[in-house]
Design a protein around this motif. Structure first.
Motif, PDB file in Angstrom:
ATOM      1  N   ALA A 182       0.830  -1.319  -0.231  1.00 66.02           N
ATOM      2  CA  ALA A 182       0.121  -0.031   0.083  1.00 66.02           C
ATOM      3  C   ALA A 182       0.909   1.186  -0.145  1.00 66.02           C
ATOM      4  CB  ALA A 182      -0.916   0.021   1.124  1.00 66.02           C
ATOM      5  N   SER A 183       0.425   2.440   0.719  1.00 67.90           N
ATOM      6  CA  SER A 183       1.335   3.525   0.533  1.00 67.90           C
ATOM      7  C   SER A 183       1.200   3.999   2.321  1.00 67.90           C
ATOM      8  CB  SER A 183       0.663   4.830  -0.340  1.00 67.90           C
ATOM      9  OG  SER A 183       0.372   4.323  -1.571  1.00 67.90           O
ATOM     10  N   PRO A 184       1.886   3.393   2.871  1.00 65.76           N
ATOM     11  CA  PRO A 184       2.088   3.804   4.562  1.00 65.76           C
ATOM     12  C   PRO A 184       3.044   4.784   4.592  1.00 65.76           C
ATOM     13  CG  PRO A 184       3.118   1.670   4.230  1.00 65.76           C
ATOM     14  CD  PRO A 184       2.466   2.081   2.714  1.00 65.76           C
ATOM     15  N   THR A 185       3.071   5.656   5.791  1.00 65.80           N
ATOM     16  CA  THR A 185       4.050   6.626   6.360  1.00 65.80           C
ATOM     17  C   THR A 185       4.419   6.135   7.552  1.00 65.80           C
ATOM     18  OG1 THR A 185       2.948   8.258   4.945  1.00 65.80           O
ATOM     19  CG2 THR A 185       4.357   8.956   6.925  1.00 65.80           C
ATOM     20  N   ILE A 186       5.749   6.422   7.762  1.00 68.45           N
ATOM     21  CA  ILE A 186       6.386   6.257   9.165  1.00 68.45           C
ATOM     22  C   ILE A 186       6.907   7.523   9.371  1.00 68.45           C
ATOM     23  CG2 ILE A 186       8.193   5.184  10.503  1.00 68.45           C
ATOM     24  CD1 ILE A 186       8.394   2.958   8.349  1.00 68.45           C
ATOM     25  N   GLU A 187       6.350   8.006  10.539  1.00 65.94           N
ATOM     26  CA  GLU A 187       6.601   9.525  11.011  1.00 65.94           C
ATOM     27  C   GLU A 187       7.517   9.771  12.142  1.00 65.94           C
ATOM     28  OE1 GLU A 187       3.902  13.238  12.114  1.00 65.94           O
ATOM     29  OE2 GLU A 187       3.280  12.138  10.133  1.00 65.94           O
ATOM     30  N   GLY A 188       8.364  10.467  11.932  1.00 65.51           N
ATOM     31  CA  GLY A 188       9.154  10.502  13.417  1.00 65.51           C
ATOM     32  C   GLY A 188       8.504  11.618  14.467  1.00 65.51           C
ATOM     33  N   ASP A 189       9.055  11.491  15.715  1.00 61.56           N
ATOM     34  CA  ASP A 189       8.385  12.414  16.782  1.00 61.56           C
ATOM     35  C   ASP A 189       8.948  13.701  16.820  1.00 61.56           C
ATOM     36  OD1 ASP A 189      10.906  12.069  17.828  1.00 61.56           O
ATOM     37  OD2 ASP A 189      10.308  10.912  19.308  1.00 61.56           O
ATOM     38  N   GLY A 190       9.715  14.266  15.541  1.00 59.29           N
ATOM     39  CA  GLY A 190      10.093  15.654  15.855  1.00 59.29           C
ATOM     40  C   GLY A 190      11.278  15.817  16.489  1.00 59.29           C
ATOM     41  N   GLY A 191      11.926  14.979  17.086  1.00 55.78           N
ATOM     42  CA  GLY A 191      13.193  15.142  18.006  1.00 55.78           C
ATOM     43  C   GLY A 191      14.440  14.828  17.307  1.00 55.78           C
ATOM     44  N   THR A 192      15.429  14.413  18.234  1.00 56.65           N
ATOM     45  CA  THR A 192      16.845  14.074  17.337  1.00 56.65           C
ATOM     46  C   THR A 192      16.661  12.731  17.076  1.00 56.65           C
ATOM     47  OG1 THR A 192      17.694  13.441  19.876  1.00 56.65           O
ATOM     48  CG2 THR A 192      17.790  15.872  18.958  1.00 56.65           C
ATOM     49  N   ASP A 193      15.771  11.966  17.273  1.00 54.79           N
ATOM     50  CA  ASP A 193      15.972  10.338  16.835  1.00 54.79           C
ATOM     51  C   ASP A 193      15.533  10.504  15.564  1.00 54.79           C
ATOM     52  OD1 ASP A 193      16.998   9.398  19.337  1.00 54.79           O
ATOM     53  OD2 ASP A 193      15.219   9.138  20.170  1.00 54.79           O
ATOM     54  N   ALA A 194      15.913   9.290  14.700  1.00 50.75           N
ATOM     55  CA  ALA A 194      15.316   9.014  13.510  1.00 50.75           C
ATOM     56  C   ALA A 194      13.798   8.471  13.365  1.00 50.75           C
ATOM     57  CB  ALA A 194      16.226   8.284  12.745  1.00 50.75           C
TER      58      ALA A 194
END
Length: 385
Positions: free
Chosen positions: A80-92
């Motif tokens: 499908a077309s999923p997204t993995i979204e970071g939490d906006g911090g310094t981690d990837a």
């Protein structure tokens, strides 16, 4: 054939195939389980935590998933077309902490965050393919990066057929030196490690902006068998906005922008070919550069690239010379490239001596003859003998 009677190489199994979930026995040369993931949120991380080496996780919906840490040898793919979204911090948004990880077909974002995908120190055989890595930064901290390969030795890294775009970094009072990198091989200065048997091919890197320094591909490790081929690197902008943004009190008085930067202390069998580098701009002082060599250029081979930037290749600051006469630099083999003109490149002693026109310049000890008189593949293509 029973499980007790069978022995196999895990790496060979992963290279040659898998079998469907639910098959309890083995077929010759293949062994794997498969799991389907859906639901978004932490469902993908939960599946990774439950997975075994060699398993395939297939995301079957277009939901948004939380950041993931991959510490098991798995293939993560999607139908499908999923997204993995970071939490906006310094981690990837995606952290790879195992050998043999494959990530294929995802959108990876981290708005306001520092990193898209990070391959941890010393891990091998990572494949990142067919992903869109976008909307990373700004953070107010240095080093916003789409894909970073961490310190230590790495072998078998494949970064292929990805789009890396819309990365942004801005200066703040505590931002340090705010670079933006499309792909960064991030070495330790005192112990750089070696990257071997690695490809960065067929990627599009575009729309990268920094107040100081946007960079397309940066290599800091020693290299031994690295190919950087068939990439499009464009629309990189170094735009110091201290005049237009009164809240930005940091002014470095210079900007620079580079399509590819080689800062390796040693290079061996490293090929940079068939790349298109264009539309790179720098607001102040230092002209934009398609390729900048800040390390060893002796093991580099450039072929059939389109270096359509004010400075096509700058080899003046190689590690062997520092700021001495550029004739002492290791000579860079850059034959049969296109420099934006049938006349080939111009030559300049320094970046600041180059001409900002349609004919790219070379700086330092660069062997650029013969050169292509037309873009590779175009009518009338051929070297100027």
């Amino acid at each position: 054939m029973t499980r007790e009677q069978t022995t196999f190489s895990r790496r060979a199994v992963l290279r040659h195939g898998t079998v469907a979930a639910g098959v309890l026995g083995f077929t010759v040369g293949t062994a794997s389980a498969a799991t389907t993931v859906s639901g978004g949120g932490d469902a993908l991380q939960t599946a990774i935590d439950d997975a075994s080496d060699g398993e395939t996780l297939t995301v079957g919906d277009s939901a948004t998933y939380d950041p993931i840490v991959v510490d098991v040898e798995v293939t993560i793919e999607t139908s499908a077309s999923p997204t993995i979204e970071g939490d906006g911090g310094t981690d990837a948004a995606v952290s790879v902490n195992a050998d043999g990880v494959k990530l294929d077909g995802f959108t990876v974002t981290n708005p306001g965050g520092l990193l898209g995908v990070k391959v941890g120190r010393g891990y091998d055989d990572t494949t990142l393919s067919n992903n869109t890595i976008e909307d990373i930064g700004p953070t107010g901290r240095l080093g916003v990066t789409g894909v970073v390969v961490g310190q230590g030795d790495h072998s078998g890294i494949e970064i292929v057929n990805n789009t890396i775009q819309n990365l942004d970094q801005e200066t703040t009072d505590d931002s340090g030196f705010p670079t933006v990198n499309g792909v960064l091989f991030d070495a330790d200065n005192s112990d750089p490690g070696t990257v071997s048997d690695t490809t960065v091919n067929n990627n599009t890197i575009r729309d990268i902006e920094s107040d100081i320094a946007p960079l397309g591909i940066v290599v800091q490790h020693e290299t031994d068998g690295v190919d950087i081929n068939n990439n499009e690197i464009r629309d990189l902008e170094a735009a110091d906005d201290t005049d237009s943004d009164p809240s930005d009190s940091v002014d470095f008085d210079f900007t620079f922008a580079q399509g590819i930067n080689i800062a390796s202390p040693s290079t061996n069998e490293t090929t940079i070919a068939h790349n298109v580098i264009e539309d790179i701009t720098s607001a102040e002082t230092i002209l934009p550069e398609a390729v900048k060599i800040d390390g060893d250029g002796g093991g580099l081979t450039f072929r059939s690239n389109q270096l359509l930037v004010a400075v096509g290749l700058n080899n003046r600051n190689g590690t062997d010379s520092g700021n001495r006469d550029p004739s002492s630099d290791p000579q860079v083999d850059a034959k049969n490239n296109y420099w934006g003109s049938r006349k080939g490149p111009e030559e300049a002693d320094f970046n600041l001596d180059a001409d900002d026109d349609e004919r790219s310049d070379v700086v330092g000890n660069v062997d650029f003859e013969p050169f292509l008189r037309n873009p590779p593949g175009g009518k009338g293509r051929g070297p100027n003998n």
